[in-house]
Scaffold this active site. Sequence first.
Site, PDB file in Angstrom:
ATOM      1  N   ASP A 103       0.829  -1.225   0.000  1.00  0.00           N
ATOM      2  CA  ASP A 103       0.000   0.000   0.000  1.00  0.00           C
ATOM      3  C   ASP A 103       0.856   1.264   0.000  1.00  0.00           C
ATOM      4  OD1 ASP A 103       0.338  -1.101   2.921  1.00  0.00           O
ATOM      5  OD2 ASP A 103       0.206   1.077   3.060  1.00  0.00           O
ATOM      6  N   TYR A 126      10.807   3.586   0.520  1.00  0.00           N
ATOM      7  CA  TYR A 126      10.267   2.213   0.424  1.00  0.00           C
ATOM      8  C   TYR A 126       9.173   2.156  -0.645  1.00  0.00           C
ATOM      9  CZ  TYR A 126       7.754  -2.062   1.779  1.00  0.00           C
ATOM     10  OH  TYR A 126       7.130  -3.286   1.757  1.00  0.00           O
TER      11      TYR A 126
HETATM   12  N1  NAP Z   1       5.188  -7.261   5.708  1.00  0.00           N
HETATM   13  C1  NAP Z   1       4.256  -6.502   5.157  1.00  0.00           C
HETATM   14  O1  NAP Z   1       3.415  -5.889   5.843  1.00  0.00           O
HETATM   15  C2  NAP Z   1       4.177  -6.396   3.667  1.00  0.00           C
HETATM   16  C3  NAP Z   1       3.076  -5.761   3.144  1.00  0.00           C
HETATM   17  C4  NAP Z   1       2.978  -5.646   1.773  1.00  0.00           C
HETATM   18  C5  NAP Z   1       3.995  -6.140   0.969  1.00  0.00           C
HETATM   19  N2  NAP Z   1       5.069  -6.740   1.501  1.00  0.00           N
HETATM   20  C6  NAP Z   1       6.119  -7.193   0.579  1.00  0.00           C
HETATM   21  O2  NAP Z   1       6.171  -8.606   0.605  1.00  0.00           O
HETATM   22  C7  NAP Z   1       7.507  -9.064   0.437  1.00  0.00           C
HETATM   23  C8  NAP Z   1       7.868 -10.003   1.558  1.00  0.00           C
HETATM   24  O3  NAP Z   1       7.556  -9.371   2.792  1.00  0.00           O
HETATM   25  P1  NAP Z   1       7.915 -10.063   4.175  1.00  0.00           P
HETATM   26  O4  NAP Z   1       7.089  -9.396   5.200  1.00  0.00           O
HETATM   27  O5  NAP Z   1       7.903 -11.558   4.055  1.00  0.00           O
HETATM   28  O6  NAP Z   1       9.427  -9.551   4.329  1.00  0.00           O
HETATM   29  P2  NAP Z   1      10.617 -10.132   5.205  1.00  0.00           P
HETATM   30  O7  NAP Z   1      10.110 -11.006   6.285  1.00  0.00           O
HETATM   31  O8  NAP Z   1      11.457  -8.931   5.530  1.00  0.00           O
HETATM   32  O9  NAP Z   1      11.404 -11.059   4.160  1.00  0.00           O
HETATM   33  C9  NAP Z   1      12.170 -10.556   3.112  1.00  0.00           C
HETATM   34  C10 NAP Z   1      13.237 -11.566   2.811  1.00  0.00           C
HETATM   35  O10 NAP Z   1      14.029 -11.066   1.709  1.00  0.00           O
HETATM   36  C11 NAP Z   1      15.389 -11.325   2.019  1.00  0.00           C
HETATM   37  N3  NAP Z   1      16.258 -10.447   1.259  1.00  0.00           N
HETATM   38  C12 NAP Z   1      16.564  -9.148   1.513  1.00  0.00           C
HETATM   39  N4  NAP Z   1      17.432  -8.700   0.592  1.00  0.00           N
HETATM   40  C13 NAP Z   1      17.689  -9.714  -0.255  1.00  0.00           C
HETATM   41  C14 NAP Z   1      18.505  -9.866  -1.395  1.00  0.00           C
HETATM   42  N5  NAP Z   1      19.267  -8.862  -1.853  1.00  0.00           N
HETATM   43  N6  NAP Z   1      18.539 -11.063  -2.027  1.00  0.00           N
HETATM   44  C15 NAP Z   1      17.785 -12.090  -1.579  1.00  0.00           C
HETATM   45  N7  NAP Z   1      16.978 -12.017  -0.502  1.00  0.00           N
HETATM   46  C16 NAP Z   1      16.937 -10.838   0.160  1.00  0.00           C
HETATM   47  C17 NAP Z   1      15.463 -11.069   3.509  1.00  0.00           C
HETATM   48  O11 NAP Z   1      16.648 -11.613   4.018  1.00  0.00           O
HETATM   49  P3  NAP Z   1      17.300 -10.952   5.355  1.00  0.00           P
HETATM   50  O12 NAP Z   1      16.263 -11.096   6.417  1.00  0.00           O
HETATM   51  O13 NAP Z   1      18.533 -11.752   5.554  1.00  0.00           O
HETATM   52  O14 NAP Z   1      17.553  -9.505   4.999  1.00  0.00           O
HETATM   53  C18 NAP Z   1      14.202 -11.765   3.988  1.00  0.00           C
HETATM   54  O15 NAP Z   1      14.415 -13.144   4.211  1.00  0.00           O
HETATM   55  C19 NAP Z   1       8.385  -7.798   0.376  1.00  0.00           C
HETATM   56  O16 NAP Z   1       8.639  -7.516  -0.979  1.00  0.00           O
HETATM   57  C20 NAP Z   1       7.492  -6.709   0.953  1.00  0.00           C
HETATM   58  O17 NAP Z   1       7.784  -5.460   0.361  1.00  0.00           O
HETATM   59  C21 NAP Z   1       5.179  -6.894   2.845  1.00  0.00           C
END
Ligand code: NAP
Length: 283
Positions: A103, A126
């Site tokens: 969002d 972001y």
């Molecule tokens: N959480 C929310 O509320 C939310 C809402 C809407 C959309 N999203 C989107 O959904 C996706 C996943 O969200 P999430 O909450 O699961 O995030 P998360 O828990 O932060 O997981 C992201 C993963 O990506 C890994 N990562 C970071 N940089 C990387 C790189 N250069 N190469 C490979 N892996 C990498 C991280 O590793 P490290 O932990 O080692 O850095 C982590 O394991 C993201 O794109 C986020 O923008 C999230």
Amino acid sequence: MLKVWIAGASGQIGRALNDVLDPMQIEALNTDLDELDITDTDEVINFGTVNRPDVIINCTGMTDTDECEANPEHAYRVNALGARNLSIVARKCGSKIVQLSTDDVFDGQSKKPYTEFDDTNPLTVYGRSKRAGENYVKEFTHKHFVIRSNWVYGHGGHNFVNRVLAAAEAGNGLSVASDQFGSPTSAKDLAKMILYLISTNEYGTYHVTCRGVCSRYEFAQEILKLAGKDIELRAVPTEQSDLSAVRPPYAVLDNFILRIIEVYDMPDWKESLKEYMDERTED
Ligand SMILES: NC(=O)c1ccc[n+]([C@@H]2O[C@H](COP(=O)([O-])OP(=O)(O)OC[C@H]3O[C@@H](n4cnc5c(N)ncnc54)[C@H](OP(=O)(O)O)[C@@H]3O)[C@@H](O)[C@H]2O)c1
């Protein structure tokens, strides 16, 4: 057997996908930062062309909004160029691709939920880097699903639910923003929806959140109620909040397309939260 590459498999959505997928139907190729940095173009293309996945799900991200402001180069490298790299592979291999987005591509100034047809206007690094990622995916591939969600919580994540519970464990009172609105969404429900969508050819952009809207304060109230924790909870403006970074105040997404095509309904946020709390183990 469908071969699905889950990039960012150790994050909360990547983990949820692995928890809900049926291993008899899906072979998961899991990578995270340790194995494959998605900003390394050659490595990403090499991994993709060797493994030739049917579907790529991009769950990677630099998701800490404060870190994105402090290090915008890295935010664009991961959130935008990383998505571009995976799109190049998807195009080369003819794979479907799922791009997780947010969002935060909107400015949060609206008074009504955003549909997929509203114009984006991100105000943060972001949000801008995530929109750039969406644009790369749309530009490089046509078999794409761009999925915007918000207030996602899942096992192992540094998310709002876990932060409220940690504060409650410590026995501290909490001040929580009552002027930020969204739809808490469980990573598990989001993962189920993603797995449904990849079995279709209904490409495009989707808003996918649990049903219902609340403030951060109401979200915290519900978490504490379900956890049986009785601590002092104060409703405050964002600037005085213990837990919330400054974010778009009105982060409400309307699952408009899902609603009008009538193929998939997301559960109510309170029901999903209850299920999560019932299943929750100490991560
Ligand atoms: N959480 C929310 O509320 C939310 C809402 C809407 C959309 N999203 C989107 O959904 C996706 C996943 O969200 P999430 O909450 O699961 O995030 P998360 O828990 O932060 O997981 C992201 C993963 O990506 C890994 N990562 C970071 N940089 C990387 C790189 N250069 N190469 C490979 N892996 C990498 C991280 O590793 P490290 O932990 O080692 O850095 C982590 O394991 C993201 O794109 C986020 O923008 C999230």
